[in-house]
Design a protein around this motif. Structure first.
Motif, mmCIF file in Angstrom:
data_model
loop_
_atom_site.group_PDB
_atom_site.id
_atom_site.type_symbol
_atom_site.label_atom_id
_atom_site.label_comp_id
_atom_site.label_asym_id
_atom_site.label_seq_id
_atom_site.Cartn_x
_atom_site.Cartn_y
_atom_site.Cartn_z
ATOM 1 N N ASP A 1 0.822 -1.212 0.000
ATOM 2 C CA ASP A 1 0.000 0.000 0.000
ATOM 3 C C ASP A 1 0.859 1.266 0.000
ATOM 4 N N GLY A 2 1.958 1.253 -0.738
ATOM 5 C CA GLY A 2 2.819 2.416 -0.861
ATOM 6 C C GLY A 2 3.794 2.605 0.282
ATOM 7 N N VAL A 3 3.869 1.626 1.194
ATOM 8 C CA VAL A 3 4.751 1.738 2.365
ATOM 9 C C VAL A 3 5.894 0.738 2.230
ATOM 10 N N LEU A 4 7.112 1.225 2.415
ATOM 11 C CA LEU A 4 8.310 0.388 2.380
ATOM 12 C C LEU A 4 8.666 0.004 3.810
ATOM 13 N N VAL A 5 8.821 -1.297 4.072
ATOM 14 C CA VAL A 5 9.155 -1.785 5.406
ATOM 15 C C VAL A 5 10.494 -2.505 5.352
ATOM 16 N N VAL A 6 11.383 -2.142 6.279
ATOM 17 C CA VAL A 6 12.700 -2.758 6.382
ATOM 18 C C VAL A 6 12.830 -3.298 7.799
ATOM 19 N N ALA A 7 13.246 -4.555 7.938
ATOM 20 C CA ALA A 7 13.410 -5.165 9.259
ATOM 21 C C ALA A 7 14.880 -5.493 9.495
ATOM 22 N N ALA A 8 15.289 -5.411 10.750
ATOM 23 C CA ALA A 8 16.659 -5.757 11.124
ATOM 24 C C ALA A 8 16.621 -6.480 12.466
ATOM 25 N N SER A 9 17.246 -7.650 12.510
ATOM 26 C CA SER A 9 17.295 -8.392 13.767
ATOM 27 C C SER A 9 18.601 -9.154 13.918
ATOM 28 N N GLN A 10 19.627 -8.765 13.159
ATOM 29 C CA GLN A 10 20.861 -9.529 13.201
ATOM 30 C C GLN A 10 21.721 -9.229 14.430
ATOM 31 N N HIS A 11 21.464 -8.101 15.102
ATOM 32 C CA HIS A 11 22.263 -7.753 16.280
ATOM 33 C C HIS A 11 21.467 -8.020 17.555
ATOM 34 N N ARG A 12 22.178 -8.105 18.671
ATOM 35 C CA ARG A 12 21.513 -8.355 19.951
ATOM 36 C C ARG A 12 20.982 -7.079 20.583
ATOM 37 N N GLN A 13 21.529 -5.936 20.197
ATOM 38 C CA GLN A 13 21.082 -4.673 20.771
ATOM 39 C C GLN A 13 20.122 -3.966 19.817
ATOM 40 N N GLN A 14 19.089 -3.383 20.396
ATOM 41 C CA GLN A 14 18.108 -2.646 19.598
ATOM 42 C C GLN A 14 18.770 -1.453 18.897
ATOM 43 N N ARG A 15 19.695 -0.817 19.580
ATOM 44 C CA ARG A 15 20.379 0.346 19.025
ATOM 45 C C ARG A 15 21.096 -0.004 17.719
ATOM 46 N N ARG A 16 21.786 -1.134 17.705
ATOM 47 C CA ARG A 16 22.506 -1.555 16.503
ATOM 48 C C ARG A 16 21.542 -1.982 15.404
ATOM 49 N N ASN A 17 20.428 -2.604 15.785
ATOM 50 C CA ASN A 17 19.428 -2.975 14.785
ATOM 51 C C ASN A 17 18.758 -1.736 14.196
ATOM 52 N N ARG A 18 18.566 -0.692 15.010
ATOM 53 C CA ARG A 18 18.038 0.573 14.494
ATOM 54 C C ARG A 18 18.957 1.142 13.425
ATOM 55 N N SER A 19 20.239 1.131 13.736
ATOM 56 C CA SER A 19 21.224 1.649 12.798
ATOM 57 C C SER A 19 21.251 0.811 11.516
ATOM 58 N N ALA A 20 21.181 -0.505 11.656
ATOM 59 C CA ALA A 20 21.187 -1.398 10.496
ATOM 60 C C ALA A 20 19.950 -1.169 9.628
ATOM 61 N N ALA A 21 18.786 -0.996 10.253
ATOM 62 C CA ALA A 21 17.557 -0.759 9.500
ATOM 63 C C ALA A 21 17.626 0.584 8.778
ATOM 64 N N ARG A 22 18.152 1.601 9.438
ATOM 65 C CA ARG A 22 18.288 2.924 8.830
ATOM 66 C C ARG A 22 19.225 2.865 7.622
ATOM 67 N N ASP A 23 20.354 2.147 7.780
ATOM 68 C CA ASP A 23 21.305 2.010 6.671
ATOM 69 C C ASP A 23 20.697 1.235 5.508
ATOM 70 N N ARG A 24 19.954 0.184 5.821
ATOM 71 C CA ARG A 24 19.329 -0.629 4.774
ATOM 72 C C ARG A 24 18.279 0.171 4.012
ATOM 73 N N LEU A 25 17.491 0.963 4.741
ATOM 74 C CA LEU A 25 16.489 1.807 4.096
ATOM 75 C C LEU A 25 17.173 2.828 3.183
ATOM 76 N N ALA A 26 18.246 3.446 3.675
ATOM 77 C CA ALA A 26 18.971 4.437 2.868
ATOM 78 C C ALA A 26 19.536 3.808 1.599
ATOM 79 N N ALA A 27 20.088 2.607 1.714
ATOM 80 C CA ALA A 27 20.655 1.937 0.543
ATOM 81 C C ALA A 27 19.567 1.579 -0.470
#
Length: 145
Positions: A74-100
């Motif tokens: 419905d026009g929404v792009l969703v990116v998930a990240a769960s490879q790290h144990r910390q939420q902070r690192r997964n946030r960063s990974a999701a942000r980088d993946r979305l940017a790429a």
């Protein structure tokens, strides 16, 4: 806020996605985590409404919608990240993946290839190579053929 570099990576071609257009969701992640695996919401889902974004001009929006049509719901792009144990690192990974993803989809298409002819010498060399290969293979056949 997510900054998406342009094709050349320079600041001039950047696209900035405002933080208020990004939606974060957190949930429990599968995988390692020790005693905290059942209590920490370390999995991150980052979603961005491509179709309704005010940060895009129409040309870029059309390119994104076309390039990402298989990933959009419905026009929404969703990116998930769960490879790290910390939420902070997964946030960063999701942000980088979305940017790429957005950078590769928003890039202008490369210029069309100019149709050219092969040179006469290249055509002769190709024909000679085909004749040579054909005679090599002919020597491998049974004599009665």
């Amino acid at each position: 806020m997510v900054t998406v570099p342009g094709r050349s990576g320079r600041a001039a071609g950047r696209l900035v996605l405002p933080a208020e257009e990004l939606r974060w969701r957190f949930s429990r992640s599968s995988g390692p985590g020790g005693q905290g695996v059942n209590t920490a919401d370390s999995r991150v889902e980052l979603s961005w409404d491509v179709a309704g974004s005010r940060a895009l001009d129409e040309a870029v929006r059309e390119r994104l919608l076309e390039a990402l049509e298989g990933r959009l719901v419905d026009g929404v792009l969703v990116v998930a990240a769960s490879q790290h144990r910390q939420q902070r690192r997964n946030r960063s990974a999701a942000r980088d993946r979305l940017a790429a993803l957005v950078a590769s989809a928003a890039a202008a298409p490369p210029p069309a290839r100019r149709v050219t002819r092969i040179s006469a010498g290249a055509g002769r060399r190709r024909a000679e190579a085909k004749r040579s290969r054909s005679s090599t293979k002919a020597l491998r056949r049974r004599p009665d053929w």
